[in-house]
Enzyme design. Structure first.
Site, PDB file in Angstrom:
ATOM      1  N   THR A   1      88.154  48.878  25.911  1.00 16.51           N
ATOM      2  CA  THR A   1      86.772  48.891  25.421  1.00 16.51           C
ATOM      3  C   THR A   1      86.588  50.185  24.640  1.00 16.51           C
ATOM      4  OG1 THR A   1      85.980  50.003  27.381  1.00 16.51           O
ATOM      5  CG2 THR A   1      85.893  47.621  27.413  1.00 16.51           C
TER       6      THR A   1
ATOM      7  N   LYS B   1      62.415  53.737  28.239  1.00 17.97           N
ATOM      8  CA  LYS B   1      61.608  53.743  29.459  1.00 17.97           C
ATOM      9  C   LYS B   1      60.295  54.450  29.173  1.00 17.97           C
ATOM     10  CE  LYS B   1      65.956  53.618  31.769  1.00 17.97           C
ATOM     11  NZ  LYS B   1      66.852  53.893  30.626  1.00 17.97           N
TER      12      LYS B   1
ATOM     13  N   TRP C   1      59.677  49.001  30.501  1.00 14.53           N
ATOM     14  CA  TRP C   1      60.809  49.046  29.580  1.00 14.53           C
ATOM     15  C   TRP C   1      60.460  48.419  28.239  1.00 14.53           C
ATOM     16  CZ3 TRP C   1      65.696  47.462  32.910  1.00 14.53           C
ATOM     17  CH2 TRP C   1      65.951  48.503  33.812  1.00 14.53           C
TER      18      TRP C   1
ATOM     19  N   GLU D   1      85.279  42.756  28.528  1.00 11.43           N
ATOM     20  CA  GLU D   1      85.548  42.432  29.934  1.00 11.43           C
ATOM     21  C   GLU D   1      85.340  40.964  30.267  1.00 11.43           C
ATOM     22  OE1 GLU D   1      83.892  44.944  28.738  1.00 11.43           O
ATOM     23  OE2 GLU D   1      83.986  46.736  29.966  1.00 11.43           O
TER      24      GLU D   1
HETATM   25  P1  ADP Z   1      82.062  47.859  22.969  1.00 11.65           P
HETATM   26  O1  ADP Z   1      81.063  47.586  21.881  1.00 11.65           O
HETATM   27  O2  ADP Z   1      81.556  48.797  24.012  1.00 11.65           O
HETATM   28  O3  ADP Z   1      83.454  48.041  22.516  1.00 11.65           O
HETATM   29  P2  ADP Z   1      82.145  45.086  23.546  1.00 11.65           P
HETATM   30  O4  ADP Z   1      82.562  44.714  22.205  1.00 11.65           O
HETATM   31  O5  ADP Z   1      82.797  44.490  24.701  1.00 11.65           O
HETATM   32  O6  ADP Z   1      82.251  46.579  23.806  1.00 11.65           O
HETATM   33  O7  ADP Z   1      80.586  44.907  23.554  1.00 11.65           O
HETATM   34  C1  ADP Z   1      79.898  44.249  24.536  1.00 11.65           C
HETATM   35  C2  ADP Z   1      78.415  44.479  24.414  1.00 11.65           C
HETATM   36  O8  ADP Z   1      77.924  44.058  23.150  1.00 11.65           O
HETATM   37  C3  ADP Z   1      77.619  43.711  25.417  1.00 11.65           C
HETATM   38  O9  ADP Z   1      77.617  44.346  26.671  1.00 11.65           O
HETATM   39  C4  ADP Z   1      76.250  43.669  24.767  1.00 11.65           C
HETATM   40  O10 ADP Z   1      75.517  44.859  25.011  1.00 11.65           O
HETATM   41  C5  ADP Z   1      76.577  43.603  23.296  1.00 11.65           C
HETATM   42  N1  ADP Z   1      76.481  42.219  22.825  1.00 11.65           N
HETATM   43  C6  ADP Z   1      77.453  41.304  22.762  1.00 11.65           C
HETATM   44  N2  ADP Z   1      76.999  40.145  22.267  1.00 11.65           N
HETATM   45  C7  ADP Z   1      75.686  40.317  22.011  1.00 11.65           C
HETATM   46  C8  ADP Z   1      74.641  39.479  21.483  1.00 11.65           C
HETATM   47  N3  ADP Z   1      74.860  38.242  21.093  1.00 11.65           N
HETATM   48  N4  ADP Z   1      73.412  40.021  21.392  1.00 11.65           N
HETATM   49  C9  ADP Z   1      73.165  41.290  21.757  1.00 11.65           C
HETATM   50  N5  ADP Z   1      74.111  42.122  22.238  1.00 11.65           N
HETATM   51  C10 ADP Z   1      75.350  41.644  22.374  1.00 11.65           C
END
Ligand code: ADP
Length: 545
Positions: free
Chosen positions: A185, A442, A447, A333
């Site tokens: 990640t 917040k 929120w 994940e």
């Molecule tokens: P990172 O960006 O930390 O590398 P990921 O690509 O796994 O990790 O991103 C996952 C995160 O992206 C989710 O936990 C969520 O916050 C955001 N996310 C994924 N899909 C969507 C969506 N359709 N709408 C809004 N947020 C999203």
């Protein structure tokens, strides 16, 4: 009593052999980093995958060992997807957009034995090589003619190495729970953490993705993979395409609006998947070229995930392209699909304004993913579309922990993975993301969803991109600050933004200040980098505060 059915392991190698046998002539089209177009078929990719397997054996790679890639979407990367995992080794897709120190950390942490790289990354590889202690060979994914002139130990040429190998190989059978691929990640805080997929998790995730109520990928499809193969297995699409023998278009590093549009048109793409930022580049290109008519392209569906779909993006695809937008929520994940947005029969004939609200939700649960939203004490909250809480998920393609125990025990008492996202779930099972827990604002004990305010801001015709962050406030703890990147040539002011927002969001959600900026920082996966913004505007004085 056990059933009397055969116990065949679910292995990734079966995908490429299936595609080669039943869809041998279906094309795999790549735009290479070198700039030229390349055409092969599923049979060709299968031959290359077996040659990859033979090459790995020559290089002494053992089952379970990690094989790194620093590469864009191409047929060579695709052959590694099947060839590496098929042997029982672990394909480690490294995100080349990370900071060099992070790549260095990741490759060492994963103990990659060899590193395959696209020639675009040759200078980066040369810089990193001395620090990559476990890497025994560096393999440039190109032909002899384009070999980079860099100084790294044991530099090999992909095409040459593969051409020397037999294209016959018997894929080994092993436990389907064995690791197949590894993806870190991006780690907006702390060190990146490795998510280790298994053959079983990948195969079950692939089956789910093919259902018509999810992405509905079929052999009749031409699927263009804009989402990078170094990011959460390109949302599983390479595996899904092989399982049904779909035609694939792989754009390499060329993700600008013009290149994407040309591929859509010239390769008759019917379905494409990507994060919102890439689609914004496509829209910018269309704005600059109003004579183009995307409706004639025949794009039927666009899959979007990784960040929220704004109304503007939804409507442009629907109206300009005549395409359906299929939103998905997920994370590295979760393999990555957790929920997918598809309308239900009851939505037929619903007034447009109501329908849009449903379409902008992230989606409904798919079979295989259990969802719950919980309060701060871990108590489950109702699915009424109003109560919001921390989203936890469980299922056969959800991580149970991180590679080499990083982060310790991550699951809750019921075995669910806490996603770090805050969401509501409505009575129909549609999940709506309120925010990432760390991005939510917040204000006075309540929120405010930065996503909702951003989406409302993005519906202003003069806005190219928007970000909302919480800034500390003496009375309310935090209040929203809106940062806006205006579209080229558009007239946008603080007052016009506030006027636009006031009819779209609750009064107490209205940003206390609006700043016009030239650009916004993004993460390696193309998302707004809010940690950086929060740092940058930490001391911003809100008017009246
Ligand atoms: P990172 O960006 O930390 O590398 P990921 O690509 O796994 O990790 O991103 C996952 C995160 O992206 C989710 O936990 C969520 O916050 C955001 N996310 C994924 N899909 C969507 C969506 N359709 N709408 C809004 N947020 C999203």
């Amino acid at each position: 009593m056990h059933g009397l059915m055969q116990d065949r392991p679910l292995l990734i190698s079966s995908l490429i052999e299936h595609a080669a046998r039943f869809h041998p002539d279906t094309e795999i089209v790549s735009r290479l980093p070198e700039g030229s177009m390349h055409r092969t078929t599923w049979a060709g990719v299968a031959r290359r995958s077996r040659q990859v397997a033979n090459a790995l054996a020559k290089l002494g790679i053992q089952p379970g060992e990690r094989v790194g890639t620093l590469a864009w979407n191409s047929y060579r990367h695709l052959a590694l997807y099947f060839g590496v995992s098929g042997t029982g080794a672990v394909l480690h897709t490294v995100n080349p957009r990370l900071f060099p120190e992070q790549i260095d950390y990741i490759v060492n942490h994963a103990e990659d034995q060899v590193l395959f790289f696209d020639i675009t990354f040759a200078p980066l590889v040369e810089k990193l090589a001395p620090a990559l202690k476990t890497v025994k060979a560096f393999i440039a994914m190109t032909d002899r003619e384009h070999m980079p002139a860099i100084q790294v130990p044991n530099l090999l040429c992909f095409d040459e190495l593969m051409d020397q190998q037999s294209d016959q190989y018997t894929w080994p059978e092993f436990d389907e729970k064995n690791a197949s691929s590894l993806c870190y990640t991006s780690g907006t805080t702390g060190n990146p953490k490795g998510v280790l997929y298994s053959h079983r998790s990948t195969m079950l995730h692939t089956l789910m993705e093919l259902a018509p109520d999810t992405f509905g990928i079929a052999s009749t499809e031409t699927l263009m993979l804009i989402v990078p193969m170094f990011h959460a297995n390109a949302w599983g699409a390479p595996y899904a395409a092989a399982m049904v023998g779909a035609r694939l278009v792989l754009p390499g590093p060329h993700l600008d609006g013009q290149s994407v549009y040309q591929l859509m048109r010239d390769e008759r793409v019917t379905f494409s998947q990507g994060v919102p930022t890439v689609w914004m580049m496509l829209f910018q290109y269309l704005d600059q070229n109003p004579q183009l008519d995307p409706k004639g392209l025949g794009v039927k569906r666009i899959g979007i995930g990784g960040a929220a779909v704004s109304r503007a993006v939804l409507e442009r695809f629907e109206k300009q392209f005549g395409a359906e937008v299929v939103q998905g929520w997920g994370m590295t994940e979760t393999s990555p699909i957790g929920v997918i947005s598809k309308l239900l029969p009851k939505h037929a004939g619903m007034p447009e304004e109501e329908l849009v609200k449903v379409k902008l939700k992230q989606g409904r649960g798919v079979w295989g993913v259990d969802l719950k939203i919980v309060d701060a004490d871990g108590k489950a909250l109702p699915w009424d579309g109003v109560a919001y809480g921390h989203l936890h998920v469980r299922g056969p393609w959800i991580a149970s922990g991180y590679f080499r125990g990083e982060g310790g025990e991550v699951l809750d008492a019921e075995g669910y993975f806490p996603t770090g996202d805050v969401a509501t779930i409505d009575p129909d099972g549609f999940l709506q993301l309120v925010d990432r827990a760390k991005d939510v604002i917040k204000s006075g004990g309540e929120w405010i969803s930065s996503i909702d305010v951003e989406n409302a801001a993005m519906s202003h015709p003069g806005v190219a991109e928007a970000a909302v962050i919480g800034v500390s406030h003496p009375k309310w703890q935090e209040r929203p600050l809106l940062l806006v990147v205006p579209r080229a040539g558009a007239e946008v002011s603080k007052q016009s933004m506030l006027d636009h927002l006031s009819s779209r969001i609750a009064k107490w959600w209205l940003p206390d200040d609006v700043l016009l900026v030239d650009s916004l920082p993004h993460t390696a996966t193309g998302k707004l980098l809010k940690t950086k913004l929060r740092e940058q505007y930490r001391d911003h004085q809100l008017p009246g505060a």
